[in-house]
Design a protein around this motif. Structure first.
Motif, PDB file in Angstrom:
ATOM      1  N   LEU A   1      34.796  19.899 106.402  1.00 12.32           N
ATOM      2  CA  LEU A   1      34.936  19.424 105.023  1.00 12.32           C
ATOM      3  C   LEU A   1      33.648  19.651 104.230  1.00 12.32           C
ATOM      4  N   PHE A   2      32.521  19.505 104.891  1.00 15.72           N
ATOM      5  CA  PHE A   2      31.264  19.739 104.181  1.00 15.72           C
ATOM      6  C   PHE A   2      31.145  21.205 103.764  1.00 15.72           C
ATOM      7  N   ARG A   3      31.528  22.121 104.684  1.00 16.20           N
ATOM      8  CA  ARG A   3      31.475  23.558 104.338  1.00 16.20           C
ATOM      9  C   ARG A   3      32.384  23.847 103.143  1.00 16.20           C
ATOM     10  N   LEU A   4      33.572  23.261 103.185  1.00 16.16           N
ATOM     11  CA  LEU A   4      34.508  23.491 102.084  1.00 16.16           C
ATOM     12  C   LEU A   4      33.963  22.891 100.784  1.00 16.16           C
ATOM     13  N   ALA A   5      33.420  21.673 100.875  1.00 17.08           N
ATOM     14  CA  ALA A   5      32.872  21.016  99.685  1.00 17.08           C
ATOM     15  C   ALA A   5      31.732  21.833  99.097  1.00 17.08           C
ATOM     16  N   ARG A   6      30.881  22.377  99.983  1.00 18.65           N
ATOM     17  CA  ARG A   6      29.743  23.177  99.512  1.00 18.65           C
ATOM     18  C   ARG A   6      30.229  24.384  98.706  1.00 18.65           C
ATOM     19  N   ARG A   7      31.379  24.924  99.100  1.00 24.42           N
ATOM     20  CA  ARG A   7      31.902  26.098  98.407  1.00 24.42           C
ATOM     21  C   ARG A   7      32.725  25.735  97.171  1.00 24.42           C
ATOM     22  N   LEU A   8      33.051  24.457  97.020  1.00 22.92           N
ATOM     23  CA  LEU A   8      33.907  24.069  95.901  1.00 22.92           C
ATOM     24  C   LEU A   8      33.165  23.352  94.775  1.00 22.92           C
ATOM     25  N   VAL A   9      32.087  22.641  95.093  1.00 27.33           N
ATOM     26  CA  VAL A   9      31.460  21.823  94.053  1.00 27.33           C
ATOM     27  C   VAL A   9      30.678  22.680  93.075  1.00 27.33           C
ATOM     28  N   ARG A  10      30.572  22.152  91.897  1.00 26.01           N
ATOM     29  CA  ARG A  10      29.725  22.779  90.889  1.00 26.01           C
ATOM     30  C   ARG A  10      28.417  22.007  90.835  1.00 26.01           C
ATOM     31  N   ALA A  11      27.354  22.734  90.614  1.00 32.91           N
ATOM     32  CA  ALA A  11      26.058  22.065  90.434  1.00 32.91           C
ATOM     33  C   ALA A  11      26.171  21.137  89.233  1.00 32.91           C
ATOM     34  N   PRO A  12      25.585  19.991  89.237  1.00 33.45           N
ATOM     35  CA  PRO A  12      24.618  19.468  90.206  1.00 33.45           C
ATOM     36  C   PRO A  12      25.243  18.519  91.228  1.00 33.45           C
TER      37      PRO A  12
ATOM     38  N   SER B   1      35.172  15.271  90.131  1.00 34.33           N
ATOM     39  CA  SER B   1      33.749  15.527  89.871  1.00 34.33           C
ATOM     40  C   SER B   1      33.593  16.598  88.793  1.00 34.33           C
ATOM     41  N   TRP B   2      34.530  17.549  88.773  1.00 26.91           N
ATOM     42  CA  TRP B   2      34.470  18.578  87.731  1.00 26.91           C
ATOM     43  C   TRP B   2      34.695  17.966  86.365  1.00 26.91           C
ATOM     44  N   ARG B   3      35.616  16.996  86.343  1.00 29.21           N
ATOM     45  CA  ARG B   3      35.901  16.349  85.057  1.00 29.21           C
ATOM     46  C   ARG B   3      34.684  15.576  84.569  1.00 29.21           C
ATOM     47  N   HIS B   4      33.957  14.998  85.523  1.00 29.00           N
ATOM     48  CA  HIS B   4      32.862  14.118  85.125  1.00 29.00           C
ATOM     49  C   HIS B   4      31.572  14.861  84.808  1.00 29.00           C
ATOM     50  N   THR B   5      31.486  16.072  85.249  1.00 23.92           N
ATOM     51  CA  THR B   5      30.260  16.808  84.923  1.00 23.92           C
ATOM     52  C   THR B   5      30.563  17.813  83.818  1.00 23.92           C
ATOM     53  N   ALA B   6      29.616  18.002  82.972  1.00 19.47           N
ATOM     54  CA  ALA B   6      29.829  18.933  81.866  1.00 19.47           C
ATOM     55  C   ALA B   6      29.957  20.355  82.391  1.00 19.47           C
ATOM     56  N   VAL B   7      30.883  21.090  81.826  1.00 20.16           N
ATOM     57  CA  VAL B   7      31.062  22.481  82.226  1.00 20.16           C
ATOM     58  C   VAL B   7      30.057  23.329  81.455  1.00 20.16           C
ATOM     59  N   ARG B   8      29.245  24.047  82.203  1.00 20.43           N
ATOM     60  CA  ARG B   8      28.164  24.777  81.536  1.00 20.43           C
ATOM     61  C   ARG B   8      28.397  26.285  81.495  1.00 20.43           C
TER      62      ARG B   8
END
Lengths: 124, 169
Positions: free
Chosen positions: B23-34, B77-84
């Protein structure tokens, strides 16, 4: 293999990192603690139930006392109804009954019940 | 009575031990910074910890359940972080913040920005297929959708990636 796939794999490799053991242990502790907390019976439930019960009893008492102390106007209407009950006696041979009563606003209402009334007969 | 009724904490601990690395590997590939992928993994397992009876039994089924929850957490998390990331005409990307001038890092940044343009589900499918080497039926089973839908999303994802990176499909 197309170029974007190569670049995707290279970027993924460059970005690769595993969860550090210490971080994994910290996460595990947090998650297990949350599971234990969620499994515990909620201690606030008893005070909550007692408070809700007290409020419900108070509300019931209020409703009951309001119902007992009826407003004078409603009593007046009841009197009207009582006095008008005499008018509901069937008139001999007429086959009709009347019910007369007055609304709180003073409008007098007369309902005439026709024993020979046929609903089907009113249909087109 | 299943194990979640007897010992929910034990079951959640076992779930974590069995699936946290994947799950961590998948999360690392899915999350957007930060966003930190560890936070996403933690939130995923916290949801399991709050309702362990909702996690199905069996390694593949519980993993599929966790993957679906993780994707939902990523969406949140995508919704909560601004899309840059913003697209410019022609479909190529323009960085909204300075990119590291080193060519390799620039290339990698462009790839991640291209990934950021995909929806979470589509990105998850692309990652599982291209990087994790999962088969389409397995992805479909994990996400609870049909293989045809997975193929369609993969086709669209490849097209979007190629267009964003200026490559052939």
């Amino acid at each position: 293999m197309s170029s974007w796939k190569t670049r995707l794999r290279e970027a993924d490799t460059a970005h690769a990192r595993d969860l550090a053991p210490e971080e994994a242990r910290r996460l595990r502790r947090t998650i297990v603690a949350e599971a234990e907390r969620a499994a515990r019976p909620r201690i606030w439930s008893l005070p909550f139930v007692l408070t809700a019960g007290s409020l419900a009893a108070a509300a019931a008492a209020l409703v009951f006392s309001t119902a007992v102390a009826m407003p004078p106007q409603a009593l007046e209407v009841s009197d009207h109804l009582a006095s008008d009950q005499a008018d509901t006696a069937p008139q001999a041979g007429s086959g009709r009954q009347q019910l007369q009563f007055a609304t709180p606003g003073g409008t007098r209402i007369i309902w005439v019940f026709d024993a020979e009334f046929d609903v089907k007969g009113t249909l087109p | 009575m299943d194990r979640s009724d007897d010992d929910p904490a034990g079951r959640v601990a076992a779930l974590f031990d069995a699936h946290h690395e994947r799950l961590f590997r998948l999360a690392r590939r899915l999350v957007r910074a930060p966003v930190d992928p560890a936070d996403v993994v933690q939130e995923t397992f916290l949801r399991a910890a709050r309702a362990p009876h909702r996690v199905p039994c069996g390694a593949s089924r519980e993993e599929a359940w966790l993957v679906r929850v993780l994707i939902n957490v990523c969406k949140d998390s995508w919704r909560h972080t601004a899309v840059r990331v913003k697209a410019v005409s022609g479909g190529h990307l323009r960085a909204s913040e300075p990119i590291d001038p080193e060519p390799a890092l620039v290339a990698h940044s462009m790839v991640w920005r291209a990934l950021d343009r995909l929806s979470v589900r589509r990105r998850a499918m692309l990652v599982m297929y291209e990087l994790e080497g999962k088969r389409i039926p397995d992805i479909a089973r994990a996400l609870g959708i049909t293989a045809v839908t997975v193929r369609w999303h993969l086709m669209r994802a490849r097209r979007e990636m190629a267009r964003a990176l200026g490559d052939d499909i």
